[in-house]
Design a protein around this motif. Sequence first.
Motif, PDB file in Angstrom:
ATOM      1  N   LYS A   6       0.824  -1.212   0.000  1.00 16.13           N
ATOM      2  CA  LYS A   6       0.000   0.000   0.000  1.00 16.13           C
ATOM      3  C   LYS A   6       0.855   1.258   0.000  1.00 16.13           C
ATOM      4  O   LYS A   6       0.681   2.144  -0.845  1.00 16.13           O
ATOM      5  CB  LYS A   6      -0.931   0.008   1.229  1.00 16.13           C
ATOM      6  N   SER A   7       1.766   1.307   0.944  1.00 10.26           N
ATOM      7  CA  SER A   7       2.611   2.500   1.032  1.00 10.26           C
ATOM      8  C   SER A   7       3.451   2.658  -0.217  1.00 10.26           C
ATOM      9  O   SER A   7       3.622   3.758  -0.740  1.00 10.26           O
ATOM     10  CB  SER A   7       3.542   2.407   2.228  1.00 10.26           C
ATOM     11  N   SER A   8       3.974   1.557  -0.701  1.00 10.82           N
ATOM     12  CA  SER A   8       4.803   1.634  -1.900  1.00 10.82           C
ATOM     13  C   SER A   8       3.998   2.222  -3.044  1.00 10.82           C
ATOM     14  O   SER A   8       4.496   3.060  -3.807  1.00 10.82           O
ATOM     15  CB  SER A   8       5.303   0.243  -2.285  1.00 10.82           C
TER      16      SER A   8
ATOM     17  N   PHE B 130       1.293  11.589   5.924  1.00 14.19           N
ATOM     18  CA  PHE B 130       1.971  10.338   6.272  1.00 14.19           C
ATOM     19  C   PHE B 130       1.408   9.701   7.528  1.00 14.19           C
ATOM     20  O   PHE B 130       0.705  10.342   8.320  1.00 14.19           O
ATOM     21  CB  PHE B 130       3.460  10.592   6.467  1.00 14.19           C
ATOM     22  N   GLN B 131       1.805   8.450   7.708  1.00 13.10           N
ATOM     23  CA  GLN B 131       1.284   7.700   8.845  1.00 13.10           C
ATOM     24  C   GLN B 131       1.732   8.267  10.194  1.00 13.10           C
ATOM     25  O   GLN B 131       0.934   8.424  11.101  1.00 13.10           O
ATOM     26  CB  GLN B 131       1.759   6.247   8.725  1.00 13.10           C
ATOM     27  N   ASP B 132       3.025   8.577  10.273  1.00 11.18           N
ATOM     28  CA  ASP B 132       3.561   8.954  11.572  1.00 11.18           C
ATOM     29  C   ASP B 132       3.528  10.460  11.771  1.00 11.18           C
ATOM     30  O   ASP B 132       4.314  11.179  11.172  1.00 11.18           O
ATOM     31  CB  ASP B 132       4.996   8.437  11.691  1.00 11.18           C
TER      32      ASP B 132
ATOM     33  N   ALA C 220      -3.245   9.950   1.364  1.00 13.31           N
ATOM     34  CA  ALA C 220      -3.051   9.809   2.809  1.00 13.31           C
ATOM     35  C   ALA C 220      -2.694   8.371   3.119  1.00 13.31           C
ATOM     36  O   ALA C 220      -3.486   7.458   2.899  1.00 13.31           O
ATOM     37  CB  ALA C 220      -4.333  10.217   3.534  1.00 13.31           C
ATOM     38  N   ASP C 221      -1.462   8.190   3.620  1.00  9.13           N
ATOM     39  CA  ASP C 221      -0.977   6.833   3.905  1.00  9.13           C
ATOM     40  C   ASP C 221      -1.193   6.529   5.387  1.00  9.13           C
ATOM     41  O   ASP C 221      -0.418   6.959   6.227  1.00  9.13           O
ATOM     42  CB  ASP C 221       0.505   6.738   3.534  1.00  9.13           C
ATOM     43  N   GLU C 222      -2.212   5.782   5.677  1.00 18.08           N
ATOM     44  CA  GLU C 222      -2.558   5.435   7.052  1.00 18.08           C
ATOM     45  C   GLU C 222      -2.505   6.654   7.971  1.00 18.08           C
ATOM     46  O   GLU C 222      -1.784   6.638   8.973  1.00 18.08           O
ATOM     47  CB  GLU C 222      -1.610   4.351   7.567  1.00 18.08           C
ATOM     48  N   PRO C 223      -3.238   7.680   7.650  1.00 22.87           N
ATOM     49  CA  PRO C 223      -3.112   8.914   8.427  1.00 22.87           C
ATOM     50  C   PRO C 223      -3.624   8.781   9.848  1.00 22.87           C
ATOM     51  O   PRO C 223      -3.340   9.627  10.686  1.00 22.87           O
ATOM     52  CB  PRO C 223      -3.959   9.910   7.639  1.00 22.87           C
TER      53      PRO C 223
HETATM   54 MG   LIG Z   1       2.540   1.228   4.886  1.00 21.95          MG
END
Ligand SMILES: [Mg+2]
Lengths: 277, 304, 321, 503, 358
Positions: B68-70, B112-114, B190-193
């Motif tokens: 997913k992130s890729s 981003f996620q973090d 939005a990557d796992e926001p």
């Molecule tokens: Mg990821």
Amino acid sequence: MSSSIDPAALTIEGLRIATRSHTIVGGIDLALKRGGIHGLAGESGSGKTMTALAVLGLLPGSMTASGSIRLADAEGPASTELVGASRGVLQGVRGRRVAMVFQDPSTSLHPQLPVGRQLTDHMRHHLGLGKAEARQKAEALLDRVRVPDARGALSKYPHQFSGGQRQRIAIAVALACDPTVLLADEPTTALDVTVQAGVLQLLRELADGGDLSILLVTHDLGVMSAVADEVTVMRQGLVVESAPREQLFTSPQDDYTRSLLAALPGSSFEQTGEEAR
Amino acid sequence: MSEHVTSESVSQPEREREPLSGGRPVLEAEGIVVEYGRRPALRAVDGVGLAVAAGEVVALVGESGCGKSSLARAIVGIEKRKAGVVRLNGDDVPTLGLRRRSAAMTGMQMVFQDPNSSLNPRRRVGDQIGDGVRAALARGDRGSDPADWLRRVGLDPAMVSRFPHEFSGGQKQRIAIARALAARPGMLVADEPISALDASTQTSVAALMRSLSVEAGAGMLFISHDLSVVRRIADRVLVMYQGRVVESGVTETVWQNPLHPYTRALLAAIPLPDGAGRLPVAPAETDRAAWLDDVPAALERTTV
Amino acid sequence: MSEPRSPRADPRDGAPAGPRDGVQAGMLDPIEAAAPRWRRPRLRLGRWSAPLGILGAAVAVFWILIALLAPVIAPHDPLAQDLPILQAPGEGTLMGTDALGRDVFSRVLWGAQVTIPLALLLVVLSVLIGAVVGSVAGFFGRAVDEVAMRVTDLVMAFPTVILAMVIAAALGASLVNAVLAALIVSWPSYARLTRGLVLGLRSSNYVVSGQLLGFSAVRSLGRDIAPNIVGPVLVLASLDIGTAILLLSGLSFLGLGAKPPTAEWGSMVSDAIKNFDAWWIGVFPGLAILTVVIAFNFVGDALRDALDPKSATIKGGGTTL
Amino acid sequence: AGCSSGRTDTADGGTKTLTIDKAFDLKTADPGRMYEPTGQLVDKALYETLLTFEGGDVSKVVDGLASLEQSADAKTFTLTLKGDHTFSDGTPMTADDVVFSLQRVIGLKGNPSFLLDGVTVTKKDDKTVVLTTATPTPALPAILANPALGILNSTVVKENGGTTDETDTAEKFLNTTSAGSGPYVLDTLDLASQVVLKANENYDGDAPGYGRVVIQNVEGATQKINVEGGSADLALDLSGTQASALGDSVAVTSDPSANVIFLLLNQNPSVSAVTSNPDFVKAVKEAIDYDDLVSIAGTGTAQAAGVVPSMLLGALPESAKLTQDLDAAKADLAKSGYAGESVTLNFPSDISLNGIDFPTIAQRIQSQLKEVGITVELAPAPVATELDAYRNGTETMGLWYWGPDYPDPSDYLVFTPGNVVGLRSGWAEGANPAISSLADAAAAGGSDEERQSRFEDLQKALNTDGPFIPLLQPGNNIAAAKSVTGVVYNAVWTIDIAALSAK
Amino acid sequence: MTRTTAVRPPRSRGGRTAHPFLRYALRRVLTSLLLVVGVTLVTFVLTNLVPGDPVAAALGQRAAEDPAIVAQFRATYGLDQPLVVQYFTYLGNLLHGDLGVSTTTHNPVVDDLAKALPATLEIALGAIVLSVIIGVVLGTIAAYRRGKASDHVLRVVSLAGLSVPTFWLALVLYYVFYFQLHIAPGSGRLSSDFSTPPHVTGLYTVDALLAGQLDTFLDAASHLFLPVLVLTLYTVGLLTRFVRTAVLEILDQDYVRAARAKGLPTRTVIWSYVLRGASIPILTVVGLAFGSLLSGTVLVEAIFAWPGIGSYAYQAASHLDLPGIMGVGLLIGVMYLLVNLIVDLLYGVLDPRVRLAS
Ligand SMILES: [Mg+2]
Ligand SMILES: Nc1ncnc2c1ncn2[C@@H]1O[C@H](COP(=O)(O)OP(=O)(O)OP(=O)(O)O)[C@@H](O)[C@H]1O
Ligand SMILES: Nc1ncnc2c1ncn2[C@@H]1O[C@H](COP(=O)(O)OP(=O)(O)OP(=O)(O)O)[C@@H](O)[C@H]1O
Ligand SMILES: [Mg+2]
Ligand code: NI
């Protein structure tokens, strides 16, 4: 108080945990029934992990516990007080009578030690088993938690297993000395849902199997709803509500519990706010 | 020159794609392949295509490590694509390099996620949101006031002069969202926001993201493994497994009638907080092999 | 997916965590370990390291004052050979006199003026060169990075003292040349540190966010990266001042630094070899070196503790002097 | 029980070990290539020479392996082997060995080859060798006493690659095994750390006093501790200060050495307009506090009256030495037009001569010259680097020393215009015809009395008008454990190890 | 909410042919070799930049004035060739294990180094072994007793260890223990009344033991004491601080908490879990420390008249002995690279994730 066997495997009364400047846990009561799964829910930082660690006397050096944590003996009415217990007592309890599973299976196993070693060293220490005996028992344990090729698995290293398998191994490690209480601190949080489902089934089986009582710490109410028999909700170091599962999920008494449930999609309390479609 | 083949003709989409929620596609991606390493390469994303229309929220779900992130990073251009094209409003999206991004490309932003690593710890949050405002201005779009953005994401506008460490994770994520939106993007990835946030704030942040992007008319690609949240905010959903999209369609359609075995297993494994004590169904190890199969019918569904 | 903690294949590369070369070695870069992730720049005064740090700072300031005030407070001209030779401490001289009848006490005081500024200069130059090379290597990567890192490999593979010895011999013995020699061997650790940090930050979300918002390379480096690496670099630098003093005085001790009759601590210690009975000739300048170095080390240690309480003193590639 | 011992010093005196501390400058033990003090010390014990000196008196040559007959013109020298001598392997020594040894030194073109420049060696009979030279060479007898001209066992050396030309490869062999007739033989040799000698069982003279001799490379300061602490029996490189600080447990022999430390001022105006000014040179001579330098250098040190050291024929009497005169110095300085320019003083930073550091002397001179207003900038460099500038004559001011190549004043004619050391101070041929003619006279030879007065005249002129300022003859301080007897300083080989014995 | 942070084993990206660990090892060896060539080049260029003529330095005063002798000398040592030719000749000879002939000792440099290396190794190994033992113990104690008095004391002690100028400490110890108290033996490797034990390893202590010469062993060991002590102090400071960090890092790991929760005795937890976990970073720093020890011996060897690489280097540098300098540079460079190579390869032994990447 006169019955021959205490119905609670672990009784926490008025447990306070504090650092020099803060109170982390402000006096909680909790009774863990024999052979059941007791869910401990609550927002992040509410003191769930510290409560579990207090049972084992493994609080960080900066914290002190007061109150009472009594661990019932397997037979008879006697119990062991764990708060303020001597090192010797605690060493005898840790891993032997009370075991713990940590949140992240990838970090709770030593990456440089083979699984077999990590499964057997406390068995040999606590139960005085020989090397071969311990390995045999370890193999049986791995079978029990359904790790494929149990014999071969003993000589493998943690990184050679999947996340779900690692958590099963961690559970096997915890079960090795046949403890009466298992403290599971968010054991599925790090796992994918499909993998989580398998671990939850395993926990359920273990509890149903008889003598093992499980304290399941989680902030995932979905998980709680799936496996817990009894649920305690904590907030800011205090218990806000403790009730059997059905009751808690269908008719929560406390506002905080209610708001927690309301925020959850899929729960019976889900708000259909205008922001959601 | 007669033999010249345009890149477009090479990467013809294999099948026609109809944006489902109407509107023109802001973002089109075709045949994206992402690989890591060499000899042999690890193919993290294996030929994925998708389109996002203005004002549409598309969710991407799948297990950890499925790519997913890729995919998200390849779309935005942070990761190099081995193959495939990404177009933002019809323009090719280049890979981020040493050269600065063109103004047109600042029309795509990412969250981003973090939240802790998304903000520069040494700069005031107002400044950082201001970067977004400047990007919008540079593109010829309307400017705005950073403080106003704070208000819109539910924070005190007076906090502009604070540093990131003075905020909680959820608040930081809101600031990151504000910065992205201040650039007035046509497309938000939005990557796992929300996965790093507290349980209690996850839903509200997700809802906030949806409302703000829809309000701005931006398309959004929302990555999450939290299916219940996805269900609440996504118009369409793509299910990824081992680098490929195995099922996609309007959210409710997929939910009600999952066709791919992986989607089914995924949905069945979600424990519901209903107090019924129902154990989620755990798929057997042997099922996993079947999840690699294509189920053509599951791939592009507009109706039930 | 998150990698296991701090996996790094090349222990001396400040490369960001991540699998390289197809293997993951759980490695901790000792140089980088010296460099805390730049956290909140708040000094924790309650910590035990803080009193030590303050003590260190006080001693360092004391020596810096001495360096400044030496002309005023020294009882004798450090070069004047007007006292009886090899006089023991006491009677008129606090620390005795050397083989030429110079006042050891005055020479020790004046010595502060030689070593401390040069050590600071050395560290500043090392940081500047190292930071520039490291930033460029880390940010631009590829061939630039490859070349820069191979050069640092080379310098680091070369024995510090011997390299410095050859350089000093080649250029002639003088303090300036000693600094030059020391500079050649000491910039690489900063280059590596900076490169590692830049490489890590380069792919960090906020730098990428900035680039997505149209930041140029210069802006990214200046706004997003530089402010976030000064902390660790400063910590390494503060811990390195002591090393620099040891290296410079060590070179002077070997006769490759200060020229006579300069009052330099290292060469004063070496004077003691020839007059072993006159212990005071060597003991006092040695104590001066020790106290200055320990002071700077206390400061650096406290600084690092304040920034990252977990890590501890380590100076990669340093030299035993 | 059952353990063997690595200790060599067992109770019976025959294997008693003598430990000598020496700061090494050892390059080889091959006499044909050796020309350093440590080599002289070692080879003196391993090899015997045709002629030699008695004890510490180097002004008089005595018979060694041979007796000497010298022609009046000092051009023909007939040497006759006295008695029977055997090498350490038992082979008897013949005139062939003598011829081979001397011809090898000449042919090798090694460091000591210059000793026999222009000398032809011929064998007369089995016992007699004749040396002839084209020019009078009154110094030849003294030269023949040099251990570099020790007699080698030609058979053995030839077997191991020895020849009398540059193709010789015997050095390696001679660094592991000695091939001489001296009282000791080489046991092991490590040029950097230590040389071990053991008694020569075939020695035809009196057996030496020790069974084993260890010469170890140790710096002066450590030598002092070692000899005081008892881990060394003899320390050869103590400075005057160290020697005077020694306790009673040790016996100290202090004599001025034959080394002369001198200051040179370049006479080449293109190198320095300042130092080539005769008045400036004069001023410097008058400004230096010689007594102070002597006292800084410590016990045993003497002021060098002239360039020829005191123990040699031709040395100046003490009364003729230079003295300090500050008023004259200031006047001369004013006359020279010196305006405070900084003058560079070059010196080898890593040379320590008889325990005296060149940097120490240089700093002292700097400080003394400052008194009269001369600004000196010190420029130390490792001798390896500095030697170049010295030899090229490019040093403005230089601090160096000259040790005798052989104990004869003719070795000091180099301090004249156009000669080696003269050129190093920019003193070209013809720069001072008066001194040149005095030098020619001194070179001619003659009786000892004649030579004495001619060299005195030359040196007086040098002291007045020359660019050299003789400063010190540093004291040679030898500290010996009380148990060691026979310690005598010799300007050529420092001490004769064979003459030492245990009490 | 589930967070997907499961860590999976690194997937193989190993070559078609070799096991990834082998490829990794091979790559390390190759880069090391390249660096060795780099080291030769640097030494060569540097040493040839040195002003001053090695001829003058090597020959005596007299001989250097004779053009014939000088020419002969230059030809013998190849100094009459152009620099590039000299370099390639040097490299070519190097392949045959020929480092040239020292212009100071007139021995093949290889022989000189072979003699000096064991002397240096003896103190360096002694120091590193001692430092590792002390450093690991003290570092672990400091980490375990973090924040307690013992931690603070150890902090001061280790920082002091890092701050002492070794050349000064060596002198002071020598003065006190030898000169004043006569407890320690004098300089050198062996008292002069002992002969060197039969050569096996070149380490006198080991050789003496092998030969069964107990008294020689004791004498050699007593000579080792002060130099090793001086070198140890710095390295102990370094290691204590570093081990403390590494152990703290590991103490914070879940697997240590898990091990304690298993009720294992503290000793088992430290040895089997904590130190094993910290072994790799510790190993790295030990490698680095050993590297710096090797070059740090120069000063100590100078003071204790220790006939090792350091003394040889100093002698070669001050006599402009080019083959000698290049030999030392090369040797120490190679040793440094070798140590790092060994450290890298040991990672594989210590970390199954490296070894078993499959
Ligand atoms: Mg990821
Ligand atoms: N080592 C420590 N020293 C001091 N305070 C601590 C320490 N570890 C945790 N705390 C504090 O203790 C409180 C309770 O932490 P705890 O880990 O028990 O929460 P939790 O309920 O398990 O939260 P989560 O759901 O995030 O795991 C938190 O406020 C935390 O900041
Ligand atoms: N920089 C990288 N180098 C090598 N492999 C990588 C890299 N980044 C990701 N991968 C691999 O690519 C695969 C896909 O990773 P990706 O991060 O895209 O998964 P994801 O779906 O986002 O997982 P998660 O839900 O855990 O974030 C994984 O197997 C991962 O190990
Ligand atoms: Mg917790
Ligand atoms: Ni025995």
